[in-house]
Design a protein around this motif. Structure first.
Motif, PDB file in Angstrom:
ATOM      1  N   HIS B 154      -1.799  -1.601  -2.360  1.00  0.00           N
ATOM      2  CA  HIS B 154      -1.910  -1.067  -0.856  1.00  0.00           C
ATOM      3  C   HIS B 154      -0.557  -0.792  -0.342  1.00  0.00           C
ATOM      4  O   HIS B 154      -0.259   0.463   0.078  1.00  0.00           O
ATOM      5  CB  HIS B 154      -2.813  -1.859  -0.087  1.00  0.00           C
ATOM      6  CG  HIS B 154      -3.226  -1.422   1.265  1.00  0.00           C
ATOM      7  ND1 HIS B 154      -3.722  -2.143   2.187  1.00  0.00           N
ATOM      8  CD2 HIS B 154      -3.108  -0.101   1.701  1.00  0.00           C
ATOM      9  CE1 HIS B 154      -4.051  -1.346   3.356  1.00  0.00           C
ATOM     10  NE2 HIS B 154      -3.738  -0.041   2.790  1.00  0.00           N
ATOM     11  N   VAL B 155       0.272  -1.729  -0.424  1.00  0.00           N
ATOM     12  CA  VAL B 155       1.545  -1.410   0.312  1.00  0.00           C
ATOM     13  C   VAL B 155       2.592  -1.854  -0.919  1.00  0.00           C
ATOM     14  O   VAL B 155       2.508  -2.991  -1.512  1.00  0.00           O
ATOM     15  CB  VAL B 155       1.986  -2.163   1.448  1.00  0.00           C
ATOM     16  CG1 VAL B 155       3.536  -2.411   1.631  1.00  0.00           C
ATOM     17  CG2 VAL B 155       1.277  -1.734   2.744  1.00  0.00           C
ATOM     18  N   ASN B 156       3.615  -1.120  -1.229  1.00  0.00           N
ATOM     19  CA  ASN B 156       4.667  -1.469  -2.244  1.00  0.00           C
ATOM     20  C   ASN B 156       5.439  -2.493  -1.716  1.00  0.00           C
ATOM     21  O   ASN B 156       6.064  -2.276  -0.703  1.00  0.00           O
ATOM     22  CB  ASN B 156       5.335  -0.203  -2.715  1.00  0.00           C
ATOM     23  CG  ASN B 156       6.256  -0.382  -3.951  1.00  0.00           C
ATOM     24  OD1 ASN B 156       7.504  -0.703  -3.794  1.00  0.00           O
ATOM     25  ND2 ASN B 156       5.941  -0.208  -5.104  1.00  0.00           N
ATOM     26  N   ASN B 157       5.720  -3.470  -2.685  1.00  0.00           N
ATOM     27  CA  ASN B 157       6.361  -4.388  -2.308  1.00  0.00           C
ATOM     28  C   ASN B 157       8.043  -4.194  -2.092  1.00  0.00           C
ATOM     29  O   ASN B 157       8.683  -4.984  -1.401  1.00  0.00           O
ATOM     30  CB  ASN B 157       6.519  -5.609  -3.011  1.00  0.00           C
ATOM     31  CG  ASN B 157       6.552  -5.343  -4.666  1.00  0.00           C
ATOM     32  OD1 ASN B 157       5.933  -4.423  -5.064  1.00  0.00           O
ATOM     33  ND2 ASN B 157       7.586  -6.111  -5.239  1.00  0.00           N
ATOM     34  N   GLU B 158       8.593  -3.254  -2.888  1.00  0.00           N
ATOM     35  CA  GLU B 158       9.853  -2.815  -2.811  1.00  0.00           C
ATOM     36  C   GLU B 158      10.210  -1.887  -1.471  1.00  0.00           C
ATOM     37  O   GLU B 158      11.351  -1.986  -0.921  1.00  0.00           O
ATOM     38  CB  GLU B 158      10.436  -2.222  -3.935  1.00  0.00           C
ATOM     39  CG  GLU B 158      11.010  -3.481  -5.080  1.00  0.00           C
ATOM     40  CD  GLU B 158      11.646  -2.830  -6.193  1.00  0.00           C
ATOM     41  OE1 GLU B 158      12.593  -2.169  -5.975  1.00  0.00           O
ATOM     42  OE2 GLU B 158      11.443  -3.123  -7.353  1.00  0.00           O
ATOM     43  N   ILE B 159       9.377  -0.837  -1.577  1.00  0.00           N
ATOM     44  CA  ILE B 159       9.840   0.140  -0.627  1.00  0.00           C
ATOM     45  C   ILE B 159       8.750   0.371   0.494  1.00  0.00           C
ATOM     46  O   ILE B 159       9.249   0.909   1.493  1.00  0.00           O
ATOM     47  CB  ILE B 159      10.035   1.641  -1.483  1.00  0.00           C
ATOM     48  CG1 ILE B 159       8.771   1.855  -1.723  1.00  0.00           C
ATOM     49  CG2 ILE B 159      11.036   1.395  -2.190  1.00  0.00           C
ATOM     50  CD1 ILE B 159       8.750   3.183  -2.726  1.00  0.00           C
ATOM     51  N   GLY B 160       7.851  -0.491   0.523  1.00  0.00           N
ATOM     52  CA  GLY B 160       6.940  -0.703   1.765  1.00  0.00           C
ATOM     53  C   GLY B 160       5.896   0.593   2.127  1.00  0.00           C
ATOM     54  O   GLY B 160       5.457   0.586   3.145  1.00  0.00           O
ATOM     55  N   VAL B 161       5.909   1.554   1.201  1.00  0.00           N
ATOM     56  CA  VAL B 161       4.990   2.762   1.570  1.00  0.00           C
ATOM     57  C   VAL B 161       3.478   2.190   1.306  1.00  0.00           C
ATOM     58  O   VAL B 161       3.038   1.628   0.600  1.00  0.00           O
ATOM     59  CB  VAL B 161       5.250   3.837   0.595  1.00  0.00           C
ATOM     60  CG1 VAL B 161       6.731   4.488   0.908  1.00  0.00           C
ATOM     61  CG2 VAL B 161       4.961   3.800  -0.961  1.00  0.00           C
ATOM     62  N   VAL B 162       2.776   3.064   2.013  1.00  0.00           N
ATOM     63  CA  VAL B 162       1.146   2.627   2.283  1.00  0.00           C
ATOM     64  C   VAL B 162       0.516   3.673   1.558  1.00  0.00           C
ATOM     65  O   VAL B 162       0.417   4.794   1.611  1.00  0.00           O
ATOM     66  CB  VAL B 162       0.789   2.641   3.746  1.00  0.00           C
ATOM     67  CG1 VAL B 162      -0.532   2.052   3.728  1.00  0.00           C
ATOM     68  CG2 VAL B 162       1.660   1.598   4.516  1.00  0.00           C
ATOM     69  N   GLN B 163      -0.261   3.120   0.441  1.00  0.00           N
ATOM     70  CA  GLN B 163      -0.982   4.043  -0.365  1.00  0.00           C
ATOM     71  C   GLN B 163      -2.369   4.472   0.309  1.00  0.00           C
ATOM     72  O   GLN B 163      -2.530   3.495   1.287  1.00  0.00           O
ATOM     73  CB  GLN B 163      -1.269   3.604  -1.953  1.00  0.00           C
ATOM     74  CG  GLN B 163      -0.390   3.172  -2.616  1.00  0.00           C
ATOM     75  CD  GLN B 163       0.514   4.415  -3.029  1.00  0.00           C
ATOM     76  OE1 GLN B 163       0.138   5.467  -3.087  1.00  0.00           O
ATOM     77  NE2 GLN B 163       1.889   4.146  -3.606  1.00  0.00           N
ATOM     78  N   ASP B 164      -2.999   5.513   0.225  1.00  0.00           N
ATOM     79  CA  ASP B 164      -3.930   5.890   1.030  1.00  0.00           C
ATOM     80  C   ASP B 164      -5.294   5.310  -0.145  1.00  0.00           C
ATOM     81  O   ASP B 164      -5.875   6.280  -0.682  1.00  0.00           O
ATOM     82  CB  ASP B 164      -4.361   7.317   0.835  1.00  0.00           C
ATOM     83  CG  ASP B 164      -5.550   7.838   1.754  1.00  0.00           C
ATOM     84  OD1 ASP B 164      -6.276   6.879   2.149  1.00  0.00           O
ATOM     85  OD2 ASP B 164      -5.645   8.828   2.286  1.00  0.00           O
ATOM     86  N   VAL B 165      -5.632   4.052  -0.080  1.00  0.00           N
ATOM     87  CA  VAL B 165      -6.518   3.497  -0.879  1.00  0.00           C
ATOM     88  C   VAL B 165      -8.000   3.893  -0.488  1.00  0.00           C
ATOM     89  O   VAL B 165      -8.645   3.802  -1.675  1.00  0.00           O
ATOM     90  CB  VAL B 165      -6.342   1.926  -1.107  1.00  0.00           C
ATOM     91  CG1 VAL B 165      -4.920   1.395  -1.571  1.00  0.00           C
ATOM     92  CG2 VAL B 165      -6.324   1.303   0.559  1.00  0.00           C
ATOM     93  N   ALA B 166      -8.173   4.175   0.591  1.00  0.00           N
ATOM     94  CA  ALA B 166      -9.533   4.509   1.118  1.00  0.00           C
ATOM     95  C   ALA B 166      -9.926   5.858   0.253  1.00  0.00           C
ATOM     96  O   ALA B 166     -10.874   6.143  -0.405  1.00  0.00           O
ATOM     97  CB  ALA B 166      -9.618   4.978   2.276  1.00  0.00           C
ATOM     98  N   GLU B 167      -9.001   6.746  -0.058  1.00  0.00           N
ATOM     99  CA  GLU B 167      -9.179   8.221  -0.742  1.00  0.00           C
ATOM    100  C   GLU B 167      -9.374   7.778  -2.232  1.00  0.00           C
ATOM    101  O   GLU B 167     -10.336   8.052  -2.991  1.00  0.00           O
ATOM    102  CB  GLU B 167      -8.204   8.982  -0.548  1.00  0.00           C
ATOM    103  CG  GLU B 167      -8.216  10.071   0.572  1.00  0.00           C
ATOM    104  CD  GLU B 167      -7.645  11.386   0.408  1.00  0.00           C
ATOM    105  OE1 GLU B 167      -7.353  11.805  -0.542  1.00  0.00           O
ATOM    106  OE2 GLU B 167      -6.968  11.766   1.581  1.00  0.00           O
ATOM    107  N   ILE B 168      -8.528   6.626  -2.554  1.00  0.00           N
ATOM    108  CA  ILE B 168      -8.884   6.540  -4.174  1.00  0.00           C
ATOM    109  C   ILE B 168      -9.872   5.815  -4.630  1.00  0.00           C
ATOM    110  O   ILE B 168     -10.647   6.084  -5.361  1.00  0.00           O
ATOM    111  CB  ILE B 168      -7.235   5.609  -4.532  1.00  0.00           C
ATOM    112  CG1 ILE B 168      -6.059   6.584  -4.329  1.00  0.00           C
ATOM    113  CG2 ILE B 168      -7.544   5.178  -5.987  1.00  0.00           C
ATOM    114  CD1 ILE B 168      -5.047   5.764  -4.637  1.00  0.00           C
TER     115      ILE B 168
END
Lengths: 131, 398
Positions: B154-168
């Motif tokens: 969901h959220v990358n531990n190194e860079i903090g970006v939030v993936q659109d897991v609802a779409e996936i």
């Protein structure tokens, strides 16, 4: 990143690296030696100011880990005032690793420091030979 | 400025246990407390312990929109990831042996997928864009007849970006593929709703949310049911999915941490977002500073920055008044740069000189001001020590 333990000698030289810039610039009495690659994490440049066949002064610039900066400082300090023909044979990565109490995995970066200094000395000898 | 050093800015690595959490944990340790085995249903102390465990299960479930019976206790997110990925792959091996994940997942997912690969599974490793985002269409394009599992964090531990897991998740649901999400860095920081996200399996951790280390959970969907092959046998605890005596104090701590997070994370996010923006404004004025990951689609408290002309280990050491982390490793002449930053296209130098600042519940404005001051001073000092980057040779003399 796992940061290794640093000896007091590394700490001291990292905080106040004797011989660190500013560089001398170009001149008939100045030679330089460079080694390393930014993309591989270590790059070092030495400049030697010569007075006839003696290293009157030595400066360096270093991009690298604390051991690299400390090693360049160690070499720079020891080189000053030494005749090119009298340079100790221990301007090597192994010797500086021992002096700094550096772990074995730091020998790679320290070899870059050795190469840069050796390149500067070679340039000085060439300059002398051509003088 | 009166700042206690080192200033802790590594909340993405772990968080201190909130005092309120610690108090509840302490109630479950000693002989005057709720120390009995929660499996001992034959006596009242055991039933009391079971009550505390089930209350915590409800608290964890509530934060992620799950039913309590869908929460399986584990030792942490790493075990949850292992149970989800190996457990689902083994349980569905008769349907296919293809798994999809991305190159920027946490090692707990990467190494687990590599383990499957070594055992004969086929793994597709998606490469995110320069913003660190994996798109749903990327996932849709690689799903095959024999795909059994997609695992995207969901959220990358190194860079903090939030993936659109609802779409996936919607893609996976439509194609009949199990969807696992590592939510160790998102639960308690951004809204997580396993229903809206169409997630089948979701890993969470206690210690990222001001709870204790050594406790985590895996959400396992009951309807439609996500079948798992257990990895740990012995006693049939947790509906047979994870055997072992339940650690009441750890579980109670995680429950309390998730309950507090549910109450406070929205206000925390606003405050941390302001502090993160202040930090970025203070750093980018140095010049030669790169923000890693999408500038907007990120959690509030995490900033990953690369500095031109500064070597990573020296920077980290120079910043020892700050407890921050770096993704690179310096153990030889050739450094191993952060695999996440390399995957999003950063060159070796920038990938080696990255610092992750992660702010949290106890970070103050003066902590951030101190960090800005230290970073500016040390980056300028180290740049002044470095040779010009315009020439880049093997070794040369002149």
């Amino acid at each position: 990143m796992t940061v290794p333990a640093y000896s007091n000698e590394v700490l001291r030289r990292f905080e106040e690296p004797s011989g660190a810039g500013p560089m001398f610039g170009q001149g008939p009495d100045v030679v330089r030696g460079v080694a390393g690659d930014f993309s591989r994490g270590t790059r070092v440049e030495f400049q030697l100011r010569l007075r006839e066949a003696t290293i009157a002064a030595c400066r360096f610039q270093a991009y690298g880990c604390p051991h690299v900066i400390a090693a360049a400082s160690w070499m720079s300090e020891r080189a000053e005032g030494v005749a090119l023909t009298d340079l100790p044979t221990d301007f090597t990565a192994l010797a500086v690793a021992e002096a700094l109490d550096a772990p074995a995995e730091k020998l790679g970066p320290l070899l870059v420091v050795e190469d840069a200094f050796a390149a500067a000395v070679a340039a000085a000898q060439d300059r002398q030979a051509g003088a | 400025m009166n700042t206690r050093t080192p200033v802790y800015l590594d909340y993405a690595a772990t968080t201190p246990v909130d005092e309120r959490v610690a108090e509840e944990m302490c109630e479950c340790l000693t002989r005057n407390g709720c120390y009995a085995n929660p499996a001992s249903s034959s006596h009242q102390p055991g039933r009391d312990a079971r009550g505390r465990v089930e209350q915590a299960r409800r608290e964890v479930a509530a934060l992620i929109g799950a039913s309590p019976t869908e929460i399986v206790w584990t030792s942490g997110a790493t075990e949850s990831d292992n149970l989800a990925i190996k457990g689902a792959a083994l349980a569905h091996a008769d349907r296919g042996r293809h798994v999809v994940t991305s190159r920027t997942e946490h090692k707990a997912v990467l190494d687990t997928c590599r383990s499957l690969e070594q055992q004969g599974w086929d793994v597709t490793w998606l490469v995110p864009g320069e913003d660190g985002i994996v798109t749903a269409s990327q996932v849709a394009d690689v799903i095959r007849e024999d795909t059994v599992l997609v695992s995207i964090m969901h959220v990358n531990n190194e860079i903090g970006v939030v993936q659109d897991v609802a779409e996936i998740g919607a893609v996976c649901r439509e194609r009949g593929v199990i969807f696992h999400v590592d939510a160790a860095q998102s639960a308690g920081k951004v809204p997580v709703d396993v229903q809206a996200m169409s997630v089948d399996l979701l890993s969470v951790s206690g210690h990222k949310v001001y709870g204790p280390k050594g406790i985590g959970a895996l959400f396992v969907r009951r309807g439609p049911r996500a079948r798992l092959e257990p990895l740990i046998h012995g006693g049939g605890h947790e509906w047979g999915m994870r055997s072992g005596t339940l650690a009441t104090h750890q579980i109670v701590g995680m429950g309390a941490a998730f309950r507090i997070a549910a109450e406070e994370f929205r206000a925390d996010s606003i405050r941390l977002g302001d502090l993160r923006r202040k930090l970025w404004e203070g750093l980018k004025g140095l010049g030669g500073v790169w923000l890693n990951g999408d500038p907007e689609r990120r959690i509030a408290g995490l900033l990953n920055v690369s500095f031109e002309g500064v070597e990573g280990e020296s920077l980290l050491f120079a910043l020892r008044d700050l407890a921050v982390s770096s993704g690179s490793a310096c153990t030889s002449a050739s450094r191993e740069a952060s695999y996440v930053l390399r995957a999003i296209g950063r060159d070796d130098q920038l990938a080696q000189s990255s610092i992750r600042f992660s702010l949290g519940r106890f970070t103050t404005a003066s902590d951030v001001e101190f960090a800005i001051s230290r970073v500016r001073d040390q980056v300028q000092r180290l740049r002044s020590l470095a040779p010009a980057s315009s020439e880049n040779l093997g070794a040369r003399v002149s």
